[in-house]
Design an enzyme around this catalytic site. Sequence first.
Site, short mmCIF file in Angstrom:
data_model
loop_
_atom_site.label_atom_id
_atom_site.label_comp_id
_atom_site.label_asym_id
_atom_site.label_seq_id
_atom_site.Cartn_x
_atom_site.Cartn_y
_atom_site.Cartn_z
N HIS A 1 -5.81 1.74 -4.39
CA HIS A 1 -4.92 1.23 -3.35
C HIS A 1 -4.53 -0.21 -3.65
O HIS A 1 -5.13 -0.88 -4.51
CB HIS A 1 -5.56 1.33 -1.96
CG HIS A 1 -6.72 0.40 -1.74
ND1 HIS A 1 -7.02 -0.15 -0.51
CD2 HIS A 1 -7.68 -0.08 -2.59
CE1 HIS A 1 -8.09 -0.91 -0.60
NE2 HIS A 1 -8.52 -0.89 -1.84
N CYS B 1 0.81 -1.22 0.00
CA CYS B 1 0.00 0.00 0.00
C CYS B 1 0.84 1.27 0.00
O CYS B 1 0.62 2.18 -0.82
CB CYS B 1 -0.96 -0.01 1.19
SG CYS B 1 -0.17 0.06 2.82
N HIS C 1 -2.51 1.12 6.85
CA HIS C 1 -2.92 1.05 5.44
C HIS C 1 -3.15 2.45 4.90
O HIS C 1 -3.52 3.37 5.64
CB HIS C 1 -4.20 0.22 5.29
CG HIS C 1 -4.55 -0.05 3.86
ND1 HIS C 1 -3.78 -0.86 3.05
CD2 HIS C 1 -5.58 0.39 3.07
CE1 HIS C 1 -4.32 -0.91 1.84
NE2 HIS C 1 -5.40 -0.15 1.82
#
Length: 401
Positions: free
Chosen positions: A373, A313, A361
């Site tokens: 993402h 990420c 994240h």
Amino acid sequence: MAPHRKSRPTRARTGIRTPALATAALTSVALFSQTANAAPSTDDKPSLEEVEKKVGDLYRQAESATEKYNAAEEKTAKQKKRVATLLDDVAQRTEKLNEAREQLGSFAAAQYRTGAAAPDTAAMLLADSPQDYFDQTQLMDRLTERQKEVVDDYITQRTETAQKRQEAAEGLESLTQSQSTLKSSKAKVQAKLTEARELLAELTAEEKARLAAIEKEKQEEAERRAEELARRQAAEAEKERQAAEAEKERQAAEAEKQKQAAQEQNSGSSSTVEAPAEDSTYATKAAKTIAFARAQIGKPYVWGATGPDSYDCSGLTQDAWKAAGVDLPRTTYDQVNAGTTVSLADARPGDLVFFYDDITHVGLYIGNGMMIHAPKPGTYVREESIFYDGESSIHSVVRPA
């Protein structure tokens, strides 16, 4: 089957008198025991919802461990460079130290040959610590200026070399610790992912289908929330546009008044007030960032990856903003501090959306409640609602650059 009622024993009947009755009784006890033991095994099996939560938790824990791995990897790389630089410096200083010592030796040899100095002078020049010898024998006055410079240079080189050797030794020790942390973080990631895969592998085909249905419901709810946010943002943008238009008209009217007043006074000059132009620098950079991220859609998530063939990420957001000329830190923990925090309602394309209390994240906001993402292991870079794991999972929104 009719309920079985066991008769109450009398005082006269104290035991089982025949082998057949004994065998029947033992068999009944065994069967009852097996049934009693078998029931909890069904109850012990986690429900599908519990499996889903457990797998989700494991993936988040793996992502947390991944970010720690990324931080350790970045630190290790920096330490390797620093240690290499220190070792090169030590080697160069050692060479200069040896040259200075050789020069001291040549002075001592020359004095022996010419008899220009007493033996104690030569001993001083060849001593391990000439400065100590100066303090003890007070021979400084016997040296020429050139000899004094050579001795001073030798003492300086000796001290600095010792300091650099100590720094290099400490750097190597720190590097060893970082490499150990790196190895530990990697093992944690792999352990969490293995546990998650094993849980999923135990599901039946029917359970996997039900799990997929649950995921679809969550996705639909996330998309609905994204649409709500998009409508709110559009309404807010319209209000801002109308307010800006009204302000522009007000400024134009004020400018006209000033112009008429100046003409009446025959000043021969006039002035106008212009609305400040909107700074489009961020929008331009954000457009480049989003274009790069879109080009990565479909590439696999791989923990610790920074492209170009796969990403985790924070590796994706770092590379995307780099395409716009902005250098972001490597990890989510650092990226969250690499800009200005804004509210979710004020999120603009290009902003970074961070998730979970431990900030493990991150996704790239592209507008209308959506982001690009790299979600988790086993998935691919994709476009998805920022509410994919519920609004409560959103930690903050940060505007880089």
